[in-house]
Every structure is written in structure tokens, then in C-alpha cells.
Scaffold this active site. Structure first.
Site, mmCIF file in Angstrom:
data_model
loop_
_atom_site.group_PDB
_atom_site.id
_atom_site.type_symbol
_atom_site.label_atom_id
_atom_site.label_comp_id
_atom_site.label_asym_id
_atom_site.label_seq_id
_atom_site.Cartn_x
_atom_site.Cartn_y
_atom_site.Cartn_z
ATOM 1 N N LYS A 1 16.595 24.471 23.270
ATOM 2 C CA LYS A 1 15.445 23.589 23.462
ATOM 3 C C LYS A 1 14.303 24.332 24.158
ATOM 4 O O LYS A 1 13.125 24.138 23.830
ATOM 5 C CB LYS A 1 15.838 22.347 24.270
ATOM 6 N N LYS B 1 6.377 19.802 31.882
ATOM 7 C CA LYS B 1 7.646 19.939 32.622
ATOM 8 C C LYS B 1 8.581 20.923 31.931
ATOM 9 O O LYS B 1 9.193 21.784 32.564
ATOM 10 C CB LYS B 1 8.300 18.566 32.759
#
Length: 294
Positions: A175, A243
Site C-alpha cells: 500500500k 497521512k
């Protein structure tokens, strides 16, 4: 292989988590959600999702816990915190963490859970809200293969591209790689549009031409369209992309990696996040590049 009588619990029923919970409920799984915010309860209940407000009670009533929360600290608090999962006598035997968090911390959490007889797989997703709604997410999976095989029927409802990457934490590594590529492609699209603006050339026509060549990508297809239409309804919020890039930056620091492209998009995405675009789709990144070239 799991039977549909297993009880699945969700924590994190936002843009991505709620459609996933709905899809499992539609496929006749027994789905519950832990949620303290009453304004979301009616929508969940009408979609066949049981709402439980007490965390201890919630843990006692489920066989599998699925997380789709915002950050590493949230996952740690839920699973290993003071009132976390490991503190409960009755608890699910499997955790599927579909959040995007630090892979280094994922490995640590998985080891703690294993000592408490809980199997954890990390299964972050890509595809945004539309992918969650359509059950067409790309799911990157890390963890023990035997556990992954057990939960595969669940994952196949949530996504149509499920890739087993390897051991615990490897799904989160995948990811991180995804977010690097998406952000840098978004930066490239933004820079291309800035050049088009400078020459007063129609950006929509440029996009159409590029979609037919090697520059074609999902970012050019989806994010560029949002930029052209000035439609920044979040499929994936800027604050979450910022983030994720901070996670990548921290990984690079801990592993002594030099990633100049990642540093650039991390810096610009943080600017975007702090410039009034935090709740918008991350394609609003274009405005930062445009502002830098006035």
C-alpha cells in the site's frame, strides 16, 4: 473456508468502511459495527448492520474483526491499548486490518496478537469510495497464508483484485508503494495541466489525447477528470493521502532510503492538507502546483 454464519464486526464505518460492511450484509453475513456516533446508526441499521455501542460487548459478539480506521495509533489503541482487544477474555480469533498504517508497527501488533491466540492479516485497499461501493477494491494482503485462505470468501466480496503479498506487514508495504505511485502520478498530471494553462491549451483535449497513449493511468482517468470538472467530492480525502505519505516518509527515514520524488509529493500534499483542502479529494493537489507557478 468460513461459513456465512460467522459474525463479523466492523470498526471504522466511513467512506470506505461503511460500503464494505453493507456489501457483506447484502451477502448474508451477520455484520455488526461498533459506533458511538448516533447520527450514523440509522443508515447502518437500515442496511442490516447491527450497531453496538459498548466495545467490550462488541468484542464478545464477533468471530472476525475488520478495521478500517484512519491511522496507526487508532489500530494500536483498538487492538493492544488499555481497553483493547487483547484485554478481553472473549474476543474474535481473526483480525483483518484494512486500514493504511505503518508496516513496521503492523508486524509488532501482529506478534502481540499471536501471543494472545489471535491471527492478524493486513489488507489495505485501493480503489476509493466507488471501489468500496462496487466491491471492486484492490486488496493487498499480508499475513499467514492459512489465515488468508480462511477469510478469502470475505475478501472476494469486498474486492475483485486480491493479491497475497507475503508475511505480516507486506500488505502495508504494498500500500505504501501504491500511495507513492498515485501521488507522484497526480503530481505529473498537475504539472502537465500547468503547462497546458500556460499555453492556454484546452486541458480536456490534452487529457483525451493522453488517455490513448502510454501516459494513460487511473489517475489521469479519474483524478484529472475531477480537476477539470472542479468536483472534489472525496473518493479519498487529502488528509488521508497526506497521512499515508507521512507513513512512507517515516519508513524511508527508518530504513535510510533517499526518495526525492516522495519527499516532493509529501511536502505538497501536506500543503494541500493545510490549505483548506483536507476534506476534499486529494486531486485538489493540483491547486498547490498551480499556485507555485503563478
Amino acid at each position: 473456508m468460513l461459513k456465512k454464519k460467522v459474525k463479523i464486526g466492523f470498526i471504522g464505518t466511513g467512506i470506505i468502511g461503511l460500503p464494505m460492511a453493507k456489501n457483506l450484509s447484502k451477502n448474508h453475513y451477520d455484520v455488526s459495527a461498533y459506533s458511538r456516533n448516533a447520527k450514523y446508526h440509522s443508515n447502518m441499521i437500515k442496511n442490516g448492520i447491527n450497531v453496538i455501542r459498548n466495545l467490550k460487548e462488541f468484542f464478545c459478539k464477533i468471530d472476525i474483526l475488520i478495521l478500517a480506521v484512519s491511522d496507526t495509533k487508532d489500530v494500536k489503541e483498538i487492538l493492544t491499548g488499555r481497553n483493547g482487544l487483547v484485554k478481553n477474555a472473549l474476543k474474535p480469533s481473526i483480525v483483518i486490518d484494512m486500514s493504511t498504517i505503518c508496516p513496521i508497527e503492523t508486524i509488532k501488533i501482529a506478534n502481540v496478537l499471536k501471543k494472545n491466540n489471535i491471527s492478524m492479516i493486513d489488507a489495505p485497499v485501493s480503489g476509493g469510495e466507488i471501489g468500496a461501493i462496487n466491491g471492486s477494491l484492490s486488496i493487498m494482503v499480508g499475513g499467514e497464508e492459512i489465515t488468508v485462505k480462511k477469510v478469502m470468501p470475505i475478501l472476494k466480496i469486498l474486492g475483485n483484485k486480491i493479491t497475497y503479498i507475503g508475511s505480516s506487514g507486506s500488505g502495508q508495504v504494498a500500500k505504501a508503494c501504491n500511495q507513492i505511485i498515485v501521488a507522484q502520478t497526480l503530481n505529473a498530471v498537475s504539472e502537465a495541466f500547468v503547462i497546458a494553462d500556460k499555453f492556454k491549451v484546452n486541458k480536456s483535449n490534452i487529457r483525451s489525447a493522453l488517455l490513448g497513449g502510454f501516459a494513460n493511468s487511473k489517475v489521469l482517468d479519474t483524478h484529472a477528470k475531477r480537476i477539470l470538472e472542479k468536483d472534489f467530492k472525496p473518493g479519498f480525502k487529502t488528509k488521508l493521502h497526506a497521512k499515508d505519505l507521512r507513513i512512507v516518509k517515516n519508513i524511508a527515514k527508518k530504513k535510510n532510503l533517499k526518495l526525492p520524488g516522495t519527499n516532493l509529493v509529501n511536502k505538497n500534499m501536506n500543503k494541500c492538507n493545510k490549505s483548506g483542502h483536507s476534506e476534499k479529494d486529494s486531486s485538489a493537489y493540483y491547486y498547490i502546483v498551480k499556485k507555485q507557478n503563478k
